[in-house]
Design an enzyme around this catalytic site. Structure first.
Site, PDB file in Angstrom:
ATOM      1  N   TYR A 224      -4.554  -4.858 -28.948  1.00  0.00           N
ATOM      2  CA  TYR A 224      -5.453  -5.931 -29.403  1.00  0.00           C
ATOM      3  C   TYR A 224      -6.870  -5.694 -28.851  1.00  0.00           C
ATOM      4  CZ  TYR A 224      -7.531 -10.607 -29.738  1.00  0.00           C
ATOM      5  OH  TYR A 224      -8.373 -11.667 -29.997  1.00  0.00           O
TER       6      TYR A 224
ATOM      7  N   SER B  94      -7.456 -20.678 -42.253  1.00  0.00           N
ATOM      8  CA  SER B  94      -6.412 -21.689 -42.452  1.00  0.00           C
ATOM      9  C   SER B  94      -6.128 -22.495 -41.190  1.00  0.00           C
ATOM     10  CB  SER B  94      -5.117 -21.049 -42.960  1.00  0.00           C
ATOM     11  OG  SER B  94      -4.418 -20.429 -41.908  1.00  0.00           O
TER      12      SER B  94
HETATM   13  P1  NAP Z   1      -4.972 -17.889 -35.296  1.00  0.00           P
HETATM   14  O1  NAP Z   1      -4.811 -19.311 -34.989  1.00  0.00           O
HETATM   15  O2  NAP Z   1      -3.804 -16.980 -35.197  1.00  0.00           O
HETATM   16  O3  NAP Z   1      -5.647 -17.746 -36.744  1.00  0.00           O
HETATM   17  C1  NAP Z   1      -5.875 -16.473 -37.305  1.00  0.00           C
HETATM   18  C2  NAP Z   1      -6.098 -16.650 -38.774  1.00  0.00           C
HETATM   19  O4  NAP Z   1      -6.288 -15.345 -39.392  1.00  0.00           O
HETATM   20  C3  NAP Z   1      -4.906 -17.273 -39.462  1.00  0.00           C
HETATM   21  O5  NAP Z   1      -5.362 -18.218 -40.408  1.00  0.00           O
HETATM   22  C4  NAP Z   1      -4.244 -16.080 -40.119  1.00  0.00           C
HETATM   23  O6  NAP Z   1      -3.445 -16.380 -41.232  1.00  0.00           O
HETATM   24  C5  NAP Z   1      -5.453 -15.296 -40.545  1.00  0.00           C
HETATM   25  N1  NAP Z   1      -5.068 -13.936 -40.923  1.00  0.00           N
HETATM   26  C6  NAP Z   1      -4.242 -13.098 -40.250  1.00  0.00           C
HETATM   27  N2  NAP Z   1      -4.108 -11.949 -40.926  1.00  0.00           N
HETATM   28  C7  NAP Z   1      -4.858 -12.064 -42.050  1.00  0.00           C
HETATM   29  C8  NAP Z   1      -5.112 -11.212 -43.139  1.00  0.00           C
HETATM   30  N3  NAP Z   1      -4.571  -9.984 -43.207  1.00  0.00           N
HETATM   31  N4  NAP Z   1      -5.936 -11.630 -44.143  1.00  0.00           N
HETATM   32  C9  NAP Z   1      -6.483 -12.873 -44.095  1.00  0.00           C
HETATM   33  N5  NAP Z   1      -6.259 -13.743 -43.069  1.00  0.00           N
HETATM   34  C10 NAP Z   1      -5.464 -13.335 -42.060  1.00  0.00           C
HETATM   35  O7  NAP Z   1      -6.077 -17.232 -34.350  1.00  0.00           O
HETATM   36  P2  NAP Z   1      -7.412 -17.844 -33.683  1.00  0.00           P
HETATM   37  O8  NAP Z   1      -7.118 -18.031 -32.260  1.00  0.00           O
HETATM   38  O9  NAP Z   1      -7.964 -18.921 -34.500  1.00  0.00           O
HETATM   39  O10 NAP Z   1      -8.316 -16.536 -33.785  1.00  0.00           O
HETATM   40  C11 NAP Z   1      -9.379 -16.378 -34.711  1.00  0.00           C
HETATM   41  C12 NAP Z   1     -10.164 -15.141 -34.315  1.00  0.00           C
HETATM   42  O11 NAP Z   1     -10.635 -15.308 -32.971  1.00  0.00           O
HETATM   43  C13 NAP Z   1      -9.317 -13.876 -34.317  1.00  0.00           C
HETATM   44  O12 NAP Z   1     -10.080 -12.783 -34.787  1.00  0.00           O
HETATM   45  C14 NAP Z   1      -8.976 -13.696 -32.857  1.00  0.00           C
HETATM   46  O13 NAP Z   1      -8.687 -12.359 -32.536  1.00  0.00           O
HETATM   47  C15 NAP Z   1     -10.232 -14.201 -32.187  1.00  0.00           C
HETATM   48  N6  NAP Z   1     -10.047 -14.609 -30.801  1.00  0.00           N
HETATM   49  C16 NAP Z   1      -9.177 -15.622 -30.480  1.00  0.00           C
HETATM   50  C17 NAP Z   1      -9.022 -15.974 -29.136  1.00  0.00           C
HETATM   51  C18 NAP Z   1      -8.093 -17.083 -28.681  1.00  0.00           C
HETATM   52  O14 NAP Z   1      -7.874 -17.215 -27.463  1.00  0.00           O
HETATM   53  N7  NAP Z   1      -7.542 -17.887 -29.568  1.00  0.00           N
HETATM   54  C19 NAP Z   1      -9.741 -15.297 -28.154  1.00  0.00           C
HETATM   55  C20 NAP Z   1     -10.603 -14.278 -28.514  1.00  0.00           C
HETATM   56  C21 NAP Z   1     -10.749 -13.949 -29.852  1.00  0.00           C
HETATM   57  P3  NAP Z   1      -1.860 -16.603 -41.022  1.00  0.00           P
HETATM   58  O15 NAP Z   1      -1.730 -18.021 -40.658  1.00  0.00           O
HETATM   59  O16 NAP Z   1      -1.287 -16.305 -42.375  1.00  0.00           O
HETATM   60  O17 NAP Z   1      -1.409 -15.641 -39.984  1.00  0.00           O
END
Ligand code: NAP
Length: 254
Positions: free
Chosen positions: A159, A17
């Site tokens: 985490y 999303s």
């Molecule tokens: P984000 O903006 O918080 O997006 C996370 C997405 O996962 C949101 O759409 C969220 O939906 C969805 N989600 C959470 N719980 C869920 C569930 N139980 N079932 C289905 N969907 C769910 O995070 P992002 O930064 O894009 O991160 C994406 C991935 O990259 C994650 O695995 C994160 O750990 C990893 N990552 C991110 C970073 C960073 O710096 N951003 C760094 C390293 C790794 P809601 O909107 O409803 O919460």
């Protein structure tokens, strides 16, 4: 020029999303994949916006809902996808949650939530599609882990532990299915400017430390992550499995 590597192939991106998941869904659709964009039902409006964007660019994208941490919800989602599309070629386990606490400030329920979504969610969605990957004799599983799963990090031990487990799951599963035409790899982003990543970026001192240790001297954007996913999903990566690729602007050098 975006390579057209997804023609006649189906991809699922969880947590699509917003942030990195949305960017991955848009990229795979631009490569020609028929994309299923997953998130919680509460994110219907955001996913509708994604679908409209992809379709206006000539791509194919449909929504499919589940809570990745809920086995019954995941199973129903997998059955729905296979009924609609007939097959899945690429699974991107992207859905994730993060919070910031000192180790002794993490409530046990918060520890469990981190593992339920990040680790168990990756396992559950993978498990739901493994039989059909095996039956097809092909499949690409790409887990979005984190450099935190390799380095650890203060204020986010829960985490980082959950992401370390994702990397280890990636390696073990890669060995398990390697002779069945299925590859399993992880992408490990550094600090990426998303709703989640901004928790790192708001505090000027934390941001300064991040920039200091990043060779490129900047944080990443979701668009910086999608090329690695497209590569692992492609035929060019057919002989690569069990890897955890850092996409971090130069933080980890081994
Ligand atoms: P984000 O903006 O918080 O997006 C996370 C997405 O996962 C949101 O759409 C969220 O939906 C969805 N989600 C959470 N719980 C869920 C569930 N139980 N079932 C289905 N969907 C769910 O995070 P992002 O930064 O894009 O991160 C994406 C991935 O990259 C994650 O695995 C994160 O750990 C990893 N990552 C991110 C970073 C960073 O710096 N951003 C760094 C390293 C790794 P809601 O909107 O409803 O919460």
């Amino acid at each position: 020029m975006i390579p057209q590597r997804g023609t006649n192939k189906v991809a699922l991106v969880t947590g699509a999303s917003r942030g990195i998941g949305r960017a991955i869904a848009e990229r795979l659709a631009a490569e020609g994949y028929q994309v299923f964009a997953n998130d919680l039902k509460a994110r219907e409006a955001e996913l509708a916006d994604l679908v409209a964007t992809v379709q206006s660019n000539g791509g194919q994208c449909a929504t499919i809902y589940c809570d990745v941490s809920d086995p019954a919800s995941v199973q129903a989602m997998a059955e729905e996808l296979l009924k609609k599309a007939g097959r899945l070629d690429v699974l991107v386990n992207n859905a994730g949650v993060r919070s910031v606490h000192l180790a002794d400030g993490i409530e046990p329920d918060e520890w469990d939530r981190m593992f339920a979504v990040n680790t168990k969610g990756t396992f559950l969605v993978t498990k739901a599609f493994l039989a059909q990957f095996r039956a097809n004799g092909s499949g690409r599983i790409i887990n979005i882990a984190s450099i935190g799963g390799k380095l650890g990090g203060p204020n986010e031990t829960h985490y980082c532990a959950s992401k370390g487990a994702v990397i280890n799951f990636t390696q073990g599963l890669a060995r398990e299915v390697a002779t069945q035409g299925i590859t399993v790899n992880a992408v490990c982003p550094g600090v990426i400017d998303t709703d989640m990543g901004r928790a790192h970026l708001q505090d000027p001192e934390t941001l300064r430390k991040v920039l200091e240790k990043t060779a490129m001297g900047r944080v990443g954007n979701p668009a910086d992550v999608v090329g690695a996913v497209g590569f692992f999903a492609s035929d060019d990566a057919a002989f690569i499995t069990g890897q955890s690729l850092n996409v971090d602007g130069g933080i980890i050098f081994d």
